[in-house]
Design a protein around this motif. Structure first.
Motif, mmCIF file in Angstrom:
data_model
loop_
_atom_site.group_PDB
_atom_site.id
_atom_site.type_symbol
_atom_site.label_atom_id
_atom_site.label_comp_id
_atom_site.label_asym_id
_atom_site.label_seq_id
_atom_site.Cartn_x
_atom_site.Cartn_y
_atom_site.Cartn_z
ATOM 1 N N ARG A 196 0.488 -1.592 0.201
ATOM 2 C CA ARG A 196 -0.368 -0.007 -0.022
ATOM 3 C C ARG A 196 0.839 1.274 -0.053
ATOM 4 O O ARG A 196 0.396 2.376 -0.384
ATOM 5 N N PHE A 197 1.666 1.700 0.929
ATOM 6 C CA PHE A 197 2.924 2.486 0.734
ATOM 7 C C PHE A 197 3.576 2.261 -0.264
ATOM 8 O O PHE A 197 3.477 3.690 -1.086
ATOM 9 N N LEU A 198 4.090 1.688 -1.397
ATOM 10 C CA LEU A 198 4.319 2.180 -2.711
ATOM 11 C C LEU A 198 3.063 2.663 -3.853
ATOM 12 O O LEU A 198 3.673 3.350 -4.554
ATOM 13 N N TRP A 199 1.853 1.660 -3.411
ATOM 14 C CA TRP A 199 1.715 1.907 -4.575
ATOM 15 C C TRP A 199 0.240 4.148 -4.383
ATOM 16 O O TRP A 199 0.486 4.418 -4.834
ATOM 17 N N GLU A 200 0.647 3.967 -3.087
ATOM 18 C CA GLU A 200 0.454 5.417 -2.939
ATOM 19 C C GLU A 200 0.790 6.457 -3.763
ATOM 20 O O GLU A 200 0.970 7.794 -3.767
#
Length: 265
Positions: A196-200
């Motif tokens: 999730r951190f990456l896709w943000e």
């Protein structure tokens, strides 16, 4: 670009499908490995599930709505990341008050993962009004949600990432792997929050601290939680882990007193 048909009702339809799929996985998991559910019931009370529900709902709507405050048209909204964070906070507070130690989340991992995989498809097919679309891109797999702009299909990125985790986790759980049995919930939290951190970075959400948006912060907190709680004593499957079904009988044990003139009573 790949044109994606969208409809506002798709979100609710896929939410219902996500709950149904998660429940089906929970039933299948219980049949294969009933011990974690029995242990959870033994160690908790109804107030545990009430706290979990209240925390998850509050976290979901608080995180989603706070994120929308800096949009041109703020609105009430909800978030999976917020639900996960809120549920964790509420459960950890309940456990502290009730004097319960160790992980109690193992039974929820597979149903949650499957629910996210399905639910993110609803975010995709709900289109631009859902507010979860990605930033513009010229990549060959860019999607058009109706405005003629090619965007990162971040919903599919997340769905695929969690599907991969669910596949690895399920195989490990059925094989009785220690990490899946004792630390499955922490593994899920870390995996979910990391992707999730990456896709943000591929979403047009407004930053709140430097370049980080509210979901970067939530994801970072979830990763910290998962790492910090990894070494807690596992209680998801009792003290013993075995790869076979819990109801499989033990065979080929030596008879009591065999070769010593004993008898079976």
């Amino acid at each position: 670009m790949i044109a994606v048909p969208t409809a506002p009702w798709a979100h609710a339809a896929f939410d219902l499908l996500a709950w149904t799929a998660g429940a089906a996985v929970a039933v299948m998991q219980h049949r294969r490995r009933p011990r974690p559910d029995a242990e959870l019931a033994r160690r908790t009370r109804p107030s545990y599930f009430i706290a979990l529900a209240i925390g998850a709902l509050a976290g979901a709507w608080l995180a989603g709505s706070l994120n929308s405050l800096r949009w041109p048209a703020p609105a009430l909204s909800h978030s999976v990341a917020g639900a996960l964070a809120g549920g964790i906070v509420a459960v950890e507070l309940w456990k502290k008050i009730a004097g319960v130690h160790g992980s109690t989340g193992g039974s929820f991992v597979a149903p949650l993962a499957v629910g996210i995989v399905v639910g993110r498809l609803g975010c995709l097919f709900a289109g631009l009004p859902d507010g979860t679309f990605g930033t513009p891109t010229d990549l060959p797999w860019a999607i058009d949600l109706g405005d003629g702009i090619g965007r990162h299909p971040v919903q599919l990125y997340e769905s695929a990432a969690i599907a991969l985790f669910a596949f690895i986790y399920w195989r490990a759980l059925m094989a009785g792997r220690r990490w899946a049995v004792l630390h499955g919930f922490q593994a899920f939290v870390i995996a979910y929050a990391a992707q999730r951190f990456l896709w943000e970075w591929l979403k047009p959400y407004p930053p709140v601290i430097g370049p980080l948006n509210i979901f970067h912060l939530i994801a970072g907190g979830l990763i910290a939680y998962g790492c910090a709680y990894w070494n807690q004593p596992g209680a998801d499957d009792g003290a013993l882990s075995v790869p076979q079904r819990d109801d499989e009988p033990v065979r080929d044990l030596p008879e009591a007193g065999a070769g010593q003139g004993g008898h079976r009573g």
